[in-house]
Each structure stands twice: as C-alpha cells, then as structure tokens.
Design an enzyme around this catalytic site. Sequence first.
Site, mmCIF file in Angstrom:
data_model
loop_
_atom_site.group_PDB
_atom_site.id
_atom_site.type_symbol
_atom_site.label_atom_id
_atom_site.label_comp_id
_atom_site.label_asym_id
_atom_site.label_seq_id
_atom_site.Cartn_x
_atom_site.Cartn_y
_atom_site.Cartn_z
ATOM 1 N N GLU A 122 -10.167 -15.582 -38.106
ATOM 2 C CA GLU A 122 -10.670 -14.241 -38.430
ATOM 3 C C GLU A 122 -11.265 -13.574 -37.194
ATOM 4 O OE1 GLU A 122 -14.018 -13.218 -38.734
ATOM 5 O OE2 GLU A 122 -15.171 -15.065 -38.639
ATOM 6 N N THR A 171 -25.082 -14.759 -38.640
ATOM 7 C CA THR A 171 -24.125 -14.161 -39.578
ATOM 8 C C THR A 171 -24.272 -14.859 -40.923
ATOM 9 O OG1 THR A 171 -22.275 -15.704 -39.249
ATOM 10 C CG2 THR A 171 -22.544 -13.951 -37.606
ATOM 11 N N CYS A 172 -23.427 -14.489 -41.877
ATOM 12 C CA CYS A 172 -23.519 -15.133 -43.189
ATOM 13 C C CYS A 172 -23.127 -16.601 -43.126
ATOM 14 C CB CYS A 172 -22.651 -14.404 -44.207
ATOM 15 S SG CYS A 172 -20.891 -14.368 -43.792
ATOM 16 N N GLN A 223 -19.166 -9.708 -34.125
ATOM 17 C CA GLN A 223 -20.548 -10.125 -34.370
ATOM 18 C C GLN A 223 -21.152 -10.773 -33.128
ATOM 19 O OE1 GLN A 223 -19.503 -12.533 -37.765
ATOM 20 N NE2 GLN A 223 -20.302 -11.026 -39.224
ATOM 21 N N GLU A 237 -19.715 -3.400 -42.856
ATOM 22 C CA GLU A 237 -18.325 -3.750 -42.550
ATOM 23 C C GLU A 237 -17.708 -4.644 -43.614
ATOM 24 O OE1 GLU A 237 -15.707 -5.797 -38.929
ATOM 25 O OE2 GLU A 237 -17.895 -5.677 -38.785
ATOM 26 N N MET A 238 -18.463 -5.662 -44.076
ATOM 27 C CA MET A 238 -17.906 -6.582 -45.065
ATOM 28 C C MET A 238 -17.611 -5.877 -46.385
ATOM 29 S SD MET A 238 -16.747 -9.488 -45.878
ATOM 30 C CE MET A 238 -17.264 -10.643 -44.606
ATOM 31 N N ILE A 239 -18.525 -5.021 -46.827
ATOM 32 C CA ILE A 239 -18.299 -4.279 -48.066
ATOM 33 C C ILE A 239 -17.106 -3.339 -47.915
ATOM 34 C CG2 ILE A 239 -19.255 -2.422 -49.506
ATOM 35 C CD1 ILE A 239 -20.241 -5.169 -50.296
#
Length: 434
Positions: free
Chosen positions: A120, A52-53, A126, A198-200
């Site tokens: 979160e 992930t990020c 994820q 999803e994040m955007i």
Amino acid sequence: MQLLAIGINHTTAPVSLRERVAFPLEQIKPALGALRSHLSGRSGTEAAILSTCNRTEIYCATDVLTPGTDGFEHTLRWLSQHHNVPAGELAPHLYALPQSEAVRHAFRVASGLDSMVLGETQILGQLKDAVRTAGEAGSLGTYLNQLFQRTFAVAKEVRGQTEIGAHSVSMAAAAVRLAQRIFESVSTQRVLFIGAGEMIELCATHFAAQQPRQIVVANRTVERGEKLAEQLSGQGLTANAIRLTDLGERLHEFDIVVSCTASSLPIIGLGAVERAVKRRKHRPIMMVDLAVPRDVEPEVARLDDVFLYTVDDLGAIVREGNAMRQAAVAQAEAIIESRVQNFMHWLETRSVVPVIRELQTSGEAIRQAELERARRMLARGDDPEAVLEALSGALTRKFLHGPTHALNHTQGEDREALLRLVPGLFRHSSHSER
C-alpha cells in the site's frame, strides 16, 4: 553516531495496546522535544515519530543509544511514561532495531513491505508527513535527513521496478467486502462516514461505487464534511453532511457506519449504540472502526445486533491478496538489501569525519605554532636556510610524535594492528607536488 528504530505495529501488538501509545498529530512536536531532552539532553540527538493506525515508531540518531547499553531502556521508559503505559506491559510487544536493522526497517516500511496491506502507498505519505513534522520541530539533522531521503528514493525504486502494489486489497476495499458479506446488497443500505480525512475519503469512494441508498458524512467541521459529500454527489449519489454533535440523534438511521477520526477518546459510546439499536427495532448495524485510538467503545461488540470491526479484524481479508505478491516481495527485498549496504557505507564514512576534523585542527595548530617560531627567528636575523631546516624538522617531529608514541607503548594485538596500519597512513607519492 548510532541509529535506532523502536516501535510496535499490527504484527506485534493488538489495537487495544496500539491506541494507548499513539501520538495525535498536535502532540508530536512537543513529544519530540521531550524525547530529545530525555535522551541525555544532548542537542546532537535527532528524532522522528511515525504514528498511524497500524504502528507507532520512534527513529533516533544519537551517540547514547547503543546495543547492550541503557539506550533502549531509556526510550522504552520515556514511551511508557509519556503514555502512562507500564513498561512491563509494553516491552513484550516492542521491537528495537539498531543501525542496519533500523535502516532496513525504514526502507521496508516506506515500500509497503511491513504494512497490513502489502504494497500500500498510504504509509509513504504518512512517513513523509512524520519527517516534515520532525523538520518543523527542529529534531532532524544530518543522519536522519539522509536516512529518510534515501528511504523515499528506495520506496520509489521498489514501486517502479516491482509489482508490489498489484492485486492489492486496501482497507477501504476490505470494508466494502465485509459489508457485502453481511448485507445482501450495499445498494439498499444507508451509510454513515465519521471523519473527512484521507482514509474516510478512500472508504467513501469504494462504497460509492456500490451505489448505496444514502451517504452521510459527519465531521467536527461541517465544511470539510460538505466538501466530501459534494465530491460523492457528483457520482450520482444522494450525499450530505452533518455535524459530529448530531450523531446521537441520527445514528439509528444508518445500516453501515465507518469511522476514522483523530480523536483521542471514543466518540461513539455503548449507550448511544444501544439506543440506536432499540430505535432500529434490532435491525443489524455494521460498524467499521478504522481509528487508532478507537472511535467506538470496544464494549459495543457485545451487542447482538451490532457487527463491529477494527483495523485488526480487516487484516484477514487484506491478507487474502498478499500471497499473490510474494514474487514482487522477493524482488523488493533484494533492492532494499542493496540500498541498506549503500547507506551503511555512507554512515561508516560519516563516522570518521570528527576524527579527520580533529586531525586537521591539531595539524593546523602545530603548523601555526612552528610558523610563528620561524618568523621570530627570521626577525632576529637568523640564517633563512637554518630557519627552514628548523621549521621542517620541528614539523616532522611533532607530526610523528603521536604514531611513534603509540607504537612504543602498545602491546599485543593492538600493536600488530598498528604495525599493519601505520605504513599505509604515511605512504606518499614518489612525485612531489608542485
């Protein structure tokens, strides 16, 4: 079988290193095959990769990775070679967690306790995606399947019995707060979102609540961008989509740019931003790069009229809400510790299964051999009573040969341990089974 979790995350490594060891989704399945082959090539090795990020983690179950051996080095070497990152540069930022530590870590990650945004929920999805990908790649087996199923159950329990998700400041909300610090009002700004994942979508929803002057979505496949733009337009906003290839000509139009794609290379270069700033007559532009690897070349941060933020920069804002959830953290940790002990008990019981199977196979071989000998004796006319006596005597001698031999040839502490153990192994009920 040994469990192992190896990885780096937002607390151990900066984004500049995390992006170099990230796995794009399309590379995970072949990477799992290469990893299992590297770990001695044994078919019994299980593996899963979470990327992930904020983290890259490898979970393994194998009989060749044990603390104090080359196992940890094997995985580090593979990760280093796969991403062409020197092992010496990677090692100081790496954590290697064996057995119960790996289990505890998986439980904490899924529950949001190890996230930059404490509590979160995105990480759980994820992790489920990572497990699904590993399953499709054929790299999951009994041990990791059980680990992750229990991991998901623990995450559900933690979220259901604690307030770990309360007062949460998400990355999307943090991006809006940053914009509010830079601009007097978000409602007068034009906002560009790059990507449509999803994040955007989360970020766009938060910004849409501020009623910006305009929202544009740029995506490689314009259809996905149009779908997101339609959702936002339903909130009374002006929103439309453009192709990613149009960025160069349109970048100067926007005051706020939020990017999060799966590109392995930057999609916004220094030159493009310099040209955009010039066309804006040096009016400030805020850029939020949530991608790992990064979408915006880091050199852009040197420009005077550009405020560039990465996922690490948003961490300080996110942490403002974390202190309010410390009581929930203590509750969550207690739940996790209890479930770790339960899983380790299961793991220990699994370790005796091969021994039990071997005993059963050996016992059955002895039984069949002596039964065949008894049949031959009966076939040649021997007295049945004598045959039964011979059969029972032979079975007794052969079954007791191993323990007797061990007792006679073992010395010191090992012998003392056997003397305590053997009587319990051969204890039987005083009531015969019928």
